[in-house]
Design a protein around this motif. Structure first.
Motif, PDB file in Angstrom:
ATOM      1  N   UNK A 107       0.839  -1.187   0.000  1.00  0.00           N
ATOM      2  CA  UNK A 107       0.000   0.000   0.000  1.00  0.00           C
ATOM      3  C   UNK A 107       0.882   1.248   0.000  1.00  0.00           C
ATOM      4  N   UNK A 108       0.498   2.291  -0.739  1.00  0.00           N
ATOM      5  CA  UNK A 108       1.308   3.516  -0.745  1.00  0.00           C
ATOM      6  C   UNK A 108       1.498   4.100   0.654  1.00  0.00           C
ATOM      7  N   UNK A 109       2.639   4.744   0.851  1.00  0.00           N
ATOM      8  CA  UNK A 109       2.931   5.391   2.129  1.00  0.00           C
ATOM      9  C   UNK A 109       1.984   6.562   2.375  1.00  0.00           C
ATOM     10  N   UNK A 114      -1.986  16.255   4.489  1.00  0.00           N
ATOM     11  CA  UNK A 114      -2.699  15.997   3.231  1.00  0.00           C
ATOM     12  C   UNK A 114      -1.838  16.366   2.029  1.00  0.00           C
ATOM     13  N   UNK A 115      -2.282  15.902   0.872  1.00  0.00           N
ATOM     14  CA  UNK A 115      -1.548  16.174  -0.353  1.00  0.00           C
ATOM     15  C   UNK A 115      -1.837  15.127  -1.398  1.00  0.00           C
ATOM     16  N   UNK A 116      -1.265  15.264  -2.607  1.00  0.00           N
ATOM     17  CA  UNK A 116      -1.539  14.329  -3.702  1.00  0.00           C
ATOM     18  C   UNK A 116      -1.169  12.888  -3.371  1.00  0.00           C
ATOM     19  N   UNK A 117      -0.061  12.680  -2.645  1.00  0.00           N
ATOM     20  CA  UNK A 117       0.340  11.314  -2.317  1.00  0.00           C
ATOM     21  C   UNK A 117      -0.654  10.668  -1.352  1.00  0.00           C
ATOM     22  N   UNK A 118      -1.186  11.462  -0.456  1.00  0.00           N
ATOM     23  CA  UNK A 118      -2.179  10.939   0.472  1.00  0.00           C
ATOM     24  C   UNK A 118      -3.479  10.611  -0.266  1.00  0.00           C
ATOM     25  N   UNK A 119      -3.859  11.472  -1.192  1.00  0.00           N
ATOM     26  CA  UNK A 119      -5.059  11.215  -1.982  1.00  0.00           C
ATOM     27  C   UNK A 119      -4.903   9.934  -2.796  1.00  0.00           C
ATOM     28  N   UNK A 120      -3.715   9.710  -3.343  1.00  0.00           N
ATOM     29  CA  UNK A 120      -3.448   8.481  -4.098  1.00  0.00           C
ATOM     30  C   UNK A 120      -3.573   7.256  -3.198  1.00  0.00           C
ATOM     31  N   UNK A 121      -3.067   7.375  -1.965  1.00  0.00           N
ATOM     32  CA  UNK A 121      -3.174   6.261  -1.032  1.00  0.00           C
ATOM     33  C   UNK A 121      -4.627   5.912  -0.753  1.00  0.00           C
ATOM     34  N   UNK A 122      -5.456   6.907  -0.521  1.00  0.00           N
ATOM     35  CA  UNK A 122      -6.863   6.647  -0.243  1.00  0.00           C
ATOM     36  C   UNK A 122      -7.571   6.030  -1.445  1.00  0.00           C
ATOM     37  N   UNK A 143      -5.718 -15.229   1.203  1.00  0.00           N
ATOM     38  CA  UNK A 143      -4.911 -14.482   2.161  1.00  0.00           C
ATOM     39  C   UNK A 143      -4.428 -13.211   1.477  1.00  0.00           C
ATOM     40  N   UNK A 144      -4.710 -12.070   2.090  1.00  0.00           N
ATOM     41  CA  UNK A 144      -4.150 -10.798   1.649  1.00  0.00           C
ATOM     42  C   UNK A 144      -3.036 -10.438   2.624  1.00  0.00           C
ATOM     43  N   UNK A 145      -1.825 -10.349   2.122  1.00  0.00           N
ATOM     44  CA  UNK A 145      -0.671 -10.128   2.999  1.00  0.00           C
ATOM     45  C   UNK A 145       0.209  -9.044   2.412  1.00  0.00           C
ATOM     46  N   UNK A 146       0.885  -8.330   3.294  1.00  0.00           N
ATOM     47  CA  UNK A 146       1.826  -7.342   2.791  1.00  0.00           C
ATOM     48  C   UNK A 146       2.031  -6.195   3.751  1.00  0.00           C
ATOM     49  N   UNK A 147       2.692  -5.165   3.223  1.00  0.00           N
ATOM     50  CA  UNK A 147       2.926  -3.921   3.945  1.00  0.00           C
ATOM     51  C   UNK A 147       1.751  -2.997   3.617  1.00  0.00           C
ATOM     52  N   UNK A 148       0.834  -2.845   4.566  1.00  0.00           N
ATOM     53  CA  UNK A 148      -0.359  -2.026   4.350  1.00  0.00           C
ATOM     54  C   UNK A 148      -0.124  -0.562   4.704  1.00  0.00           C
ATOM     55  N   UNK A 149       1.034  -0.246   5.252  1.00  0.00           N
ATOM     56  CA  UNK A 149       1.357   1.128   5.630  1.00  0.00           C
ATOM     57  C   UNK A 149       0.249   1.771   6.452  1.00  0.00           C
ATOM     58  N   UNK A 150      -0.263   1.013   7.412  1.00  0.00           N
ATOM     59  CA  UNK A 150      -1.250   1.533   8.353  1.00  0.00           C
ATOM     60  C   UNK A 150      -1.050   0.839   9.694  1.00  0.00           C
ATOM     61  N   UNK A 167       0.488   9.950   7.557  1.00  0.00           N
ATOM     62  CA  UNK A 167      -0.377   9.213   6.637  1.00  0.00           C
ATOM     63  C   UNK A 167      -0.524   7.747   7.004  1.00  0.00           C
ATOM     64  N   UNK A 168       0.354   7.231   7.854  1.00  0.00           N
ATOM     65  CA  UNK A 168       0.240   5.844   8.296  1.00  0.00           C
ATOM     66  C   UNK A 168      -0.795   5.666   9.412  1.00  0.00           C
ATOM     67  N   UNK A 169      -1.213   6.803  10.019  1.00  0.00           N
ATOM     68  CA  UNK A 169      -2.037   6.708  11.216  1.00  0.00           C
ATOM     69  C   UNK A 169      -3.235   7.660  11.193  1.00  0.00           C
ATOM     70  N   UNK A 170      -3.387   8.384  10.122  1.00  0.00           N
ATOM     71  CA  UNK A 170      -4.504   9.322  10.051  1.00  0.00           C
ATOM     72  C   UNK A 170      -5.837   8.575  10.110  1.00  0.00           C
ATOM     73  N   UNK A 171      -6.872   9.218  10.609  1.00  0.00           N
ATOM     74  CA  UNK A 171      -8.174   8.557  10.756  1.00  0.00           C
ATOM     75  C   UNK A 171      -8.717   7.984   9.450  1.00  0.00           C
ATOM     76  N   UNK A 172      -8.493   8.677   8.330  1.00  0.00           N
ATOM     77  CA  UNK A 172      -9.022   8.187   7.056  1.00  0.00           C
ATOM     78  C   UNK A 172      -8.425   6.839   6.669  1.00  0.00           C
ATOM     79  N   UNK A 173      -7.137   6.679   6.957  1.00  0.00           N
ATOM     80  CA  UNK A 173      -6.442   5.445   6.593  1.00  0.00           C
ATOM     81  C   UNK A 173      -6.862   4.308   7.515  1.00  0.00           C
TER      82      UNK A 173
END
Length: 284
Positions: A107-109, A114-122, A143-150, A167-173
């Motif tokens: 998952x994207x970092x 906020x910003x374009x990278x955060x919007x892409x992550x969402x 099984x879904x496995x990986x680095x979810x960056x959350x 962005x790893x801990x924001x409420x939206x994520x």
């Protein structure tokens, strides 16, 4: 059956670490993230010599995901997450191994937020949630496995008050991750260790490893049709302390053996054994 996820943070530069861990832990299936290698630079030969077949999707300098299977070749089913025709990042790969469909996600970092990278992550998480619902609808063992960056909850992060705007801990994520779980997925590590502080990532800076100032970013999610086979879950945290290690440690689960007909659940093919790997050492 032992399944692991490991953000290697550069597969060629840290290949000795990966090979050492494979030899000691002997996982049956491994999801790798952050290969940071062009597709043609993936070390398939070295991994084959270690006893692992592989499918992968590389990307020069960034991203990159792979699925390894011990003593057999994973059956590739997908190289990208649906719904992103204009998204060329290598962040998702999927394969069937021994009757189980394995989705490997990076998952994207999302920083800065906020910003374009955060919007892409969402947007990426929205695509993952939509596709995960389709997978569940098949009734297949997934099984879904990986680095979810959350970090899903406060217990998953050292000093959560320092991460409220990240962005790893924001409420939206976190809300997106919980929306995913609400579909019926089981967070395997948290299922077996509901109240423990378990980390899978320690930054290279500020002696984070020495202080155990970590984050739980790497997750293994089980579909209902396979969740009752969960027996063990953990993190090989000592790997983070090895020389030239990744900033992540491998997280893993073990599953009870499937029933005689379990491999026919849904419409997933099992991995094909590779003849040239048949003499490999088997896990006890």
């Amino acid at each position: 059956m032992k399944i692991a996820t490991f953000n290697v943070n550069g597969i060629n530069g840290r290949l000795p670490v990966l090979l050492r861990w494979l030899g000691e832990a002997v996982p049956d299936v491994v999801c790798l993230q952050e290969l940071k290698a062009a597709h043609e630079k993936f070390p398939a030969t070295a991994l084959e010599q270690a006893g692992y077949g592989a499918v992968w999707q590389g990307q020069k300098s960034w991203n990159g995901v792979a699925i390894l299977a011990r003593g057999r070749e994973p059956v590739l089913t997908r190289r990208a997450l649906p719904g992103g025709d204009d998204d060329h990042h290598s962040r998702y790969i999927e394969a069937a191994v021994n009757g189980v469909l394995i989705g490997c996600a990076y998952v994207p970092n999302g920083n800065p937020a906020p910003g374009p990278k955060f919007d892409y992550k969402l947007r990426w998480l929205d695509r993952l949630i939509a596709y995960a619902a389709e997978l569940l609808a098949t009734g297949a063992p997934v099984i879904l496995a990986g680095d979810f960056n959350v970090m899903p909850t406060e217990i998953d992060v050292y000093k959560p008050e320092r991460w409220v705007d990240d962005a790893l801990f924001r409420p939206e994520v976190r809300a997106a991750f919980h929306e995913l779980l609400a579909q019926g997925w089981t967070d395997a590590l948290r299922k077996l260790h509901p109240n423990e502080r378990i980390y899978t990532f320690w930054d290279y800076f500020r002696n984070a490893w020495g202080r155990n100032a970590g984050l739980r970013l790497d997750h293994l999610l089980l579909s209902p049709s396979i969740a009752d086979r969960l027996r063990m879950a953990g993190v090989d945290r000592e790997v983070r302390g090895w020389e030239h290690a990744s900033d992540h440690a491998p997280a893993w689960i073990t599953l009870a053996e499937q029933g005689r007909d379990a491999g026919q659940v849904g419409k997933i093919s099992t991995g094909r054994p590779r003849p040239r790997l048949t003499r490999l050492r088997r896990q006890p």
